[in-house]
Design an enzyme around this catalytic site. Structure first.
Site, PDB file in Angstrom:
ATOM      1  N   LYS A   7      44.403  38.746  40.398  1.00  0.00           N
ATOM      2  CA  LYS A   7      44.604  39.964  41.179  1.00  0.00           C
ATOM      3  C   LYS A   7      44.182  41.147  40.314  1.00  0.00           C
ATOM      4  O   LYS A   7      44.741  41.368  39.235  1.00  0.00           O
ATOM      5  CB  LYS A   7      46.068  40.104  41.594  1.00  0.00           C
ATOM      6  CG  LYS A   7      46.319  41.366  42.408  1.00  0.00           C
ATOM      7  CD  LYS A   7      47.741  41.415  42.947  1.00  0.00           C
ATOM      8  CE  LYS A   7      47.968  42.642  43.797  1.00  0.00           C
ATOM      9  NZ  LYS A   7      49.332  42.670  44.363  1.00  0.00           N
ATOM     10  N   LYS A  37      41.726  38.281  44.515  1.00  0.00           N
ATOM     11  CA  LYS A  37      41.989  39.486  45.288  1.00  0.00           C
ATOM     12  C   LYS A  37      41.570  40.723  44.512  1.00  0.00           C
ATOM     13  O   LYS A  37      41.922  40.792  43.331  1.00  0.00           O
ATOM     14  CB  LYS A  37      43.488  39.528  45.591  1.00  0.00           C
ATOM     15  CG  LYS A  37      43.951  40.763  46.322  1.00  0.00           C
ATOM     16  CD  LYS A  37      45.449  40.718  46.470  1.00  0.00           C
ATOM     17  CE  LYS A  37      45.913  41.977  47.167  1.00  0.00           C
ATOM     18  NZ  LYS A  37      47.347  42.032  47.279  1.00  0.00           N
TER      19      LYS A  37
HETATM   20  N1  LIG Z   1      50.220  42.505  47.390  1.00  0.00           N
HETATM   21  C1  LIG Z   1      49.384  43.123  48.370  1.00  0.00           C
HETATM   22  C2  LIG Z   1      48.540  44.209  47.788  1.00  0.00           C
HETATM   23  O1  LIG Z   1      48.703  44.521  46.638  1.00  0.00           O
HETATM   24  C3  LIG Z   1      47.458  44.930  48.550  1.00  0.00           C
HETATM   25  C4  LIG Z   1      46.824  44.239  49.684  1.00  0.00           C
HETATM   26  C5  LIG Z   1      45.835  45.109  50.439  1.00  0.00           C
HETATM   27  O2  LIG Z   1      45.349  46.127  49.942  1.00  0.00           O
HETATM   28  O3  LIG Z   1      45.514  44.756  51.573  1.00  0.00           O
END
Ligand SMILES: NCC(=O)CCC(=O)O
Ligand SMILES: [Mg+2]
Length: 330
Positions: free
Chosen positions: A198, A253
């Site tokens: 992430k 992500k």
């Molecule tokens: N734990 C979720 C996020 O940090 C953000 C997700 C997003 O921007 O759609």
């Protein structure tokens, strides 16, 4: 031999041969819908930076879940937007058995037991400072005390019937600690989706509006725990550790700016690998579509099949319901 003997365009000439040679196809069963839940009854709140996305009270969430089931979307990822009233320094609302998240989970599992539920495990919706963990006097997010909170949070979600707990906090060692706690409590079937790679991305901006953590976070950032955007070897180390600690699936992500990371992760480990098309990606596509600059259906479906081409097994996206309808010709 007359030139060209090899004509790449032969196979592209007709729809039938294009279909036969297509390597990657998007299906509704590849998609995970993302939803924001709020308190109340009959409540729907627009998220201004995400046109078309609404925060829903549990009754509306049940309708959305029913639509996922009808369309063949296998799972729903839940994010609570609990309001400032319950936020504290220690985030204790996160493991309250009667918290919004736990009530939503029980209601969804009672009505749609076949729909997989993925629960976000991080403290940001519940902290007064908007960080994903517990902070010391300098504002540094403390690793082990945060893990203790995440364990309580995971157990509360598992108890309510969550199918996947999904730690999105990026603390070191939390996957193993949560796995041990789940096993010890008898939740041997509760899966863990690890947000392993992430990134400290600016594409999360609209999400922070949606869960109401943007104002609380203020000028703070998450660079001491989320990954630096310049790295990808580091992503492989993060994923390797989460696998060793017992993750059932791993995640990269954001999505579209990180397709290279997705491909490396899938190739290196062959794990169930999920990707998150985040709020900023949604906002970009939606804004261009609303301006008439891009064909929304075409670019969204293109962006989603690109994730499959890059190695994703499943895609979390705010477009899941729209995309499934488009795929079904609705
Ligand atoms: N734990 C979720 C996020 O940090 C953000 C997700 C997003 O921007 O759609
Ligand atoms: Mg890690």
């Amino acid at each position: 031999m007359s030139f060209p003997a090899i004509r790449m365009r032969r196979m592209r000439r007709d729809a039938f041969s294009r279909a036969l040679m297509r390597e990657n196809t998007l299906l509704p069963s590849d998609l995970i819908m993302v939803a924001f839940v709020i308190e109340g009854e009959g409540q729907r709140e627009a998220v201004p930076s995400m046109p078309g996305v609404e925060r829903l009270s549990i009754d509306g969430l049940l309708d959305l879940a029913g639509e996922c089931v009808r369309l063949g979307i296998p799972a729903l990822a839940l994010f609570p937007s609990p309001g400032n009233g319950v936020k504290t320094e220690d985030a204790r609302e996160a493991w309250n058995p009667d918290a919004l998240m736990q009530r939503a989970t029980r209601a969804l599992k009672a009505k749609y037991p076949q729909l997989g539920l993925i629960g976000d495990v991080a403290l940001d919706p519940y902290t007064t400072h908007g960080q994903d963990g517990l902070i010391d006097e300098n504002g540094y997010v403390m690793n082990e005390p945060t893990i203790e909170a995440l364990i309580k949070m995971s157990l509360a979600q598992a108890e309510a019937g969550m199918d996947f707990v999904a730690p999105s906090d990026m603390m070191d060692g939390r996957i193993g600690a949560i796995r041990d706690a789940l096993e010890e409590a008898g939740h041997i079937h509760t899966r863990i989706l690890a947000y392993s790679a992430k990134y400290a991305s600016s594409f999360y901006g609209p999400f922070r509006d949606a869960v109401g953590s943007a104002a609380n976070l203020g000028k703070g950032d998450k660079h001491t725990y989320q990954m630096d955007v310049g790295n990808s070897d580091e992503a492989l180390r993060e994923v390797e550790l989460d696998i060793a600690e017992g993750a059932d699936a791993v995640m990269v992500k954001p999505g579209m700016p990180y397709l290279d990371v997705l491909r490396r992760v899938k190739d290196a480990f062959g794990m169930p690998t999920f990707v998150y098309q985040v709020s900023g990606e949604y906002a970009m596509l939606k804004a261009a579509a609303q301006n008439g600059w891009l064909n929304e259906k075409a670019v969204v479906l293109e962006s989603l099949v690109a994730f499959k081409r890059a190695g994703a097994d499943a895609i979390l996206t705010y477009y899941a319901i729209d995309a499934a309808r488009w795929l079904k010709g609705e």
